[in-house]
Design an enzyme around this catalytic site. Structure first.
Site, PDB file in Angstrom:
ATOM      1  N   GLY A  10       0.828  -1.199   0.000  1.00 48.57           N
ATOM      2  CA  GLY A  10       0.000   0.000   0.000  1.00 48.57           C
ATOM      3  C   GLY A  10       0.865   1.253   0.000  1.00 48.57           C
ATOM      4  O   GLY A  10       2.005   1.240  -0.493  1.00 48.57           O
ATOM      5  N   LYS A 183       0.952   8.682  19.807  1.00 48.88           N
ATOM      6  CA  LYS A 183       0.300   8.848  18.501  1.00 48.88           C
ATOM      7  C   LYS A 183      -1.148   8.342  18.565  1.00 48.88           C
ATOM      8  O   LYS A 183      -2.053   8.929  17.953  1.00 48.88           O
ATOM      9  CB  LYS A 183       1.095   8.098  17.428  1.00 48.88           C
ATOM     10  N   ASN A 201      -9.472  17.936   9.048  1.00 51.88           N
ATOM     11  CA  ASN A 201      -9.085  18.044  10.465  1.00 51.88           C
ATOM     12  C   ASN A 201      -9.394  19.426  11.058  1.00 51.88           C
ATOM     13  O   ASN A 201      -9.824  19.540  12.203  1.00 51.88           O
ATOM     14  CB  ASN A 201      -7.587  17.745  10.636  1.00 51.88           C
TER      15      ASN A 201
HETATM   16  N1  LIG Z   1      -0.290   6.260   4.672  1.00 55.41           N
HETATM   17  C1  LIG Z   1       0.331   6.986   5.591  1.00 55.41           C
HETATM   18  O1  LIG Z   1       0.689   8.153   5.347  1.00 55.41           O
HETATM   19  C2  LIG Z   1       0.629   6.412   6.953  1.00 55.41           C
HETATM   20  C3  LIG Z   1       0.163   5.170   7.338  1.00 55.41           C
HETATM   21  N2  LIG Z   1       0.499   4.673   8.595  1.00 55.41           N
HETATM   22  C4  LIG Z   1       0.042   3.352   9.000  1.00 55.41           C
HETATM   23  O2  LIG Z   1       0.655   2.367   8.162  1.00 55.41           O
HETATM   24  C5  LIG Z   1      -0.219   1.254   7.965  1.00 55.41           C
HETATM   25  C6  LIG Z   1      -0.424   1.041   6.468  1.00 55.41           C
HETATM   26  O3  LIG Z   1      -1.111   2.178   5.968  1.00 55.41           O
HETATM   27  P1  LIG Z   1      -1.261   2.486   4.410  1.00 55.41           P
HETATM   28  O4  LIG Z   1      -0.036   2.097   3.681  1.00 55.41           O
HETATM   29  O5  LIG Z   1      -1.746   3.869   4.310  1.00 55.41           O
HETATM   30  O6  LIG Z   1      -2.442   1.478   4.034  1.00 55.41           O
HETATM   31  P2  LIG Z   1      -2.902   0.980   2.591  1.00 55.41           P
HETATM   32  O7  LIG Z   1      -4.352   0.627   2.724  1.00 55.41           O
HETATM   33  O8  LIG Z   1      -2.477   1.941   1.536  1.00 55.41           O
HETATM   34  O9  LIG Z   1      -2.053  -0.345   2.370  1.00 55.41           O
HETATM   35  C7  LIG Z   1      -2.310  -1.551   2.999  1.00 55.41           C
HETATM   36  C8  LIG Z   1      -1.827  -2.643   2.054  1.00 55.41           C
HETATM   37  O10 LIG Z   1      -1.878  -3.888   2.729  1.00 55.41           O
HETATM   38  C9  LIG Z   1      -2.280  -4.856   1.765  1.00 55.41           C
HETATM   39  N3  LIG Z   1      -2.756  -6.079   2.416  1.00 55.41           N
HETATM   40  C10 LIG Z   1      -3.864  -6.275   3.148  1.00 55.41           C
HETATM   41  N4  LIG Z   1      -3.929  -7.563   3.549  1.00 55.41           N
HETATM   42  C11 LIG Z   1      -2.824  -8.175   3.062  1.00 55.41           C
HETATM   43  C12 LIG Z   1      -2.327  -9.514   3.123  1.00 55.41           C
HETATM   44  N5  LIG Z   1      -2.986 -10.466   3.780  1.00 55.41           N
HETATM   45  N6  LIG Z   1      -1.161  -9.796   2.498  1.00 55.41           N
HETATM   46  C13 LIG Z   1      -0.489  -8.839   1.828  1.00 55.41           C
HETATM   47  N7  LIG Z   1      -0.912  -7.557   1.718  1.00 55.41           N
HETATM   48  C14 LIG Z   1      -2.070  -7.245   2.332  1.00 55.41           C
HETATM   49  C15 LIG Z   1      -3.373  -4.134   0.983  1.00 55.41           C
HETATM   50  O11 LIG Z   1      -3.589  -4.805  -0.227  1.00 55.41           O
HETATM   51  P3  LIG Z   1      -4.922  -4.696  -1.094  1.00 55.41           P
HETATM   52  O12 LIG Z   1      -4.637  -3.564  -2.036  1.00 55.41           O
HETATM   53  O13 LIG Z   1      -4.990  -6.022  -1.743  1.00 55.41           O
HETATM   54  O14 LIG Z   1      -6.043  -4.391  -0.159  1.00 55.41           O
HETATM   55  C16 LIG Z   1      -2.692  -2.777   0.797  1.00 55.41           C
HETATM   56  O15 LIG Z   1      -1.829  -2.820  -0.322  1.00 55.41           O
HETATM   57  C17 LIG Z   1      -1.519   1.614   8.708  1.00 55.41           C
HETATM   58  O16 LIG Z   1      -1.510   1.037   9.985  1.00 55.41           O
HETATM   59  C18 LIG Z   1      -1.463   3.135   8.818  1.00 55.41           C
HETATM   60  O17 LIG Z   1      -2.188   3.623   9.938  1.00 55.41           O
HETATM   61  C19 LIG Z   1       1.303   5.358   9.447  1.00 55.41           C
HETATM   62  C20 LIG Z   1       1.766   6.597   9.103  1.00 55.41           C
HETATM   63  C21 LIG Z   1       1.469   7.230   7.859  1.00 55.41           C
HETATM   64  C1  LIG Z   2      -2.281  13.163  12.656  1.00 53.10           C
HETATM   65  C2  LIG Z   2      -3.350  12.703  11.702  1.00 53.10           C
HETATM   66  C3  LIG Z   2      -4.710  12.809  12.342  1.00 53.10           C
HETATM   67  C4  LIG Z   2      -3.233  13.635  10.530  1.00 53.10           C
HETATM   68  O1  LIG Z   2      -4.269  13.575   9.633  1.00 53.10           O
HETATM   69  C5  LIG Z   2      -3.083  11.262  11.315  1.00 53.10           C
HETATM   70  O2  LIG Z   2      -2.141  10.669  11.793  1.00 53.10           O
HETATM   71  C6  LIG Z   2      -3.980  10.478  10.442  1.00 53.10           C
HETATM   72  O3  LIG Z   2      -4.605  11.040   9.555  1.00 53.10           O
HETATM   73  O4  LIG Z   2      -4.046   9.254  10.660  1.00 53.10           O
END
Ligand SMILES: NC(=O)C1=CN([C@@H]2O[C@H](COP(=O)(O)OP(=O)(O)OC[C@H]3O[C@@H](n4cnc5c(N)ncnc54)[C@H](OP(=O)(O)O)[C@@H]3O)[C@@H](O)[C@H]2O)C=CC1
Ligand SMILES: CC(C)(CO)C(=O)C(=O)O
Length: 308
Positions: A10, A183, A201
């Site tokens: 993702g 966080k 937000n």
């Molecule tokens: N995006 C951001 O800016 C930030 C995110 N985070 C945290 O990071 C984590 C990931 O977030 P984010 O990248 O945004 O999420 P996304 O939804 O973009 O990505 C999640 C990915 O996981 C894949 N997935 C789900 N199940 C499986 C599996 N069984 N095997 C392999 N792949 C799988 C999904 O695939 P599919 O496409 O097939 O559903 C998708 O590609 C979260 O906990 C989020 O809170 C933290 C800070 C910043």
């Molecule tokens: C800090 C905040 C609320 C910023 O949008 C965030 O971490 C989120 O969107 O998950």
């Protein structure tokens, strides 16, 4: 050469893959096929194309890959354990894992169940997907690495050095649990309300929303005190948590929070990873959590409505 497997292609997974790939062997693992040619838009608006080694979980079983130095799990919190289970048979049980999830759901569970070292990362890097072949790196921010019991400081240092080489601002820390809960406090105060009301937000500063934020923070501050979590600045007090949350609202006023993005895309939210640990803690310490429970129920109802 150290090889990094990234499970969950993702936004965070692809940002990590694009960043590490020029210097390390990277395998990006998903549950469905991904194009090998992947694009990244930098925070400065530059576009880069890179070939990434992308495999499905099923392909991994038959491909002969070198043993990974690290497996980064970059799924959403609720999917982390199931994703790990799907690949556990093809990696040594002592492989170091790195958990990138928000909240505090996957981290204690996987730390307890995995034989090898489990590092946790908390990051304020921002990224989102625009399609199957593109990720936008929306904003830079620091990344902190550590393990919940402080048993692997050298490994955390080594990973932080590799991430720094890859362009992240990464540091190893001895207080990752504190940082994850800090966080969590911010995410609990902001994400459910903006997701339920489908607002940016900054709207939380106005009208009835601001009183709801204050009421949530009041519950969260008492839970943090019971858990021994200090606010990052200032002494433990409701005032310090309020100041922190309102500062983040101000700094991210134009953001669409991650939980709102999930609601808009009709995906399950990370409510169980963010509100769940707080409600469990409140119960354990016999503290009030009516606001948190109401948010959780309202989100559950919203998710059920769009899932059906
Ligand atoms: N995006 C951001 O800016 C930030 C995110 N985070 C945290 O990071 C984590 C990931 O977030 P984010 O990248 O945004 O999420 P996304 O939804 O973009 O990505 C999640 C990915 O996981 C894949 N997935 C789900 N199940 C499986 C599996 N069984 N095997 C392999 N792949 C799988 C999904 O695939 P599919 O496409 O097939 O559903 C998708 O590609 C979260 O906990 C989020 O809170 C933290 C800070 C910043
Ligand atoms: C800090 C905040 C609320 C910023 O949008 C965030 O971490 C989120 O969107 O998950």
């Amino acid at each position: 050469m150290i090889s990094h497997w990234i499970l969950g292609p993702g936004a965070v997974g692809r940002l990590l893959a694009h960043s590490l790939a020029p210097q390390f062997a990277v395998t990006l693992i998903g549950r469905r096929a991904l194009l090998n040619e992947q694009r990244l838009t930098t925070p400065e608006g530059k576009r880069r194309v890179q070939r990434l080694n992308a495999l499905t979980v099923n392909q991994l079983a038959s491909a002969s890959q070198p043993v990974p130095g690290f497996v980064h799990i970059t799924t959403k919190a609720m999917a982390a354990e199931a994703a790990l289970e799907r690949i556990a048979s093809v990696i040594p049980s002592t492989t170091p894992l790195v958990l990138w999830q928000n909240g505090f759901l996957a981290q204690p569970r996987i730390t307890d169940s995995w034989l090898g070292p489990v590092l946790c990362a908390t990051t304020t890097q921002g990224a989102y997907l625009t399609g199957d072949d593109e990720v936008v790196h929306a904003g830079r921010g620091p990344t902190f690495i550590g393990d919940l019991h402080n048993r692997h400081p050298a490994l955390a240092e080594a990973l932080a050095a590799m991430l720094s080489q890859a362009g992240f601002t990464a540091s190893a820390v001895g207080d990752i649990r504190q940082r994850l809960w800090q966080k969590l406090a911010i995410n609990a105060a902001i994400n459910p309300l903006v997701a339920l009301h489908e607002v940016h937000n900054g709207v939380l500063r106005h009208g009835a929303y601001s009183a709801r934020v204050d009421a949530v923070v009041k519950e969260v501050a008492a839970i943090m005190q019971a858990e021994g979590i200090q606010p990052p600045k200032g002494k433990q007090s409701e005032h310090a948590w309020l100041a922190l949350v309102w500062q983040v609202v101000e700094n991210t006023a134009n953001n669409k929070a991650s939980m709102l993005q999930d609601v808009e895309a009709r995906r399950p939210t990370e409510r169980s990873a963010i509100l769940g640990p707080l409600m469990e803690s409140a119960k354990r310490h016999q503290l009030p959590c009516e606001e948190l429970v109401a948010l959780d129920l309202a989100l559950a109802k919203k998710e059920t409505a769009y899932a059906s």
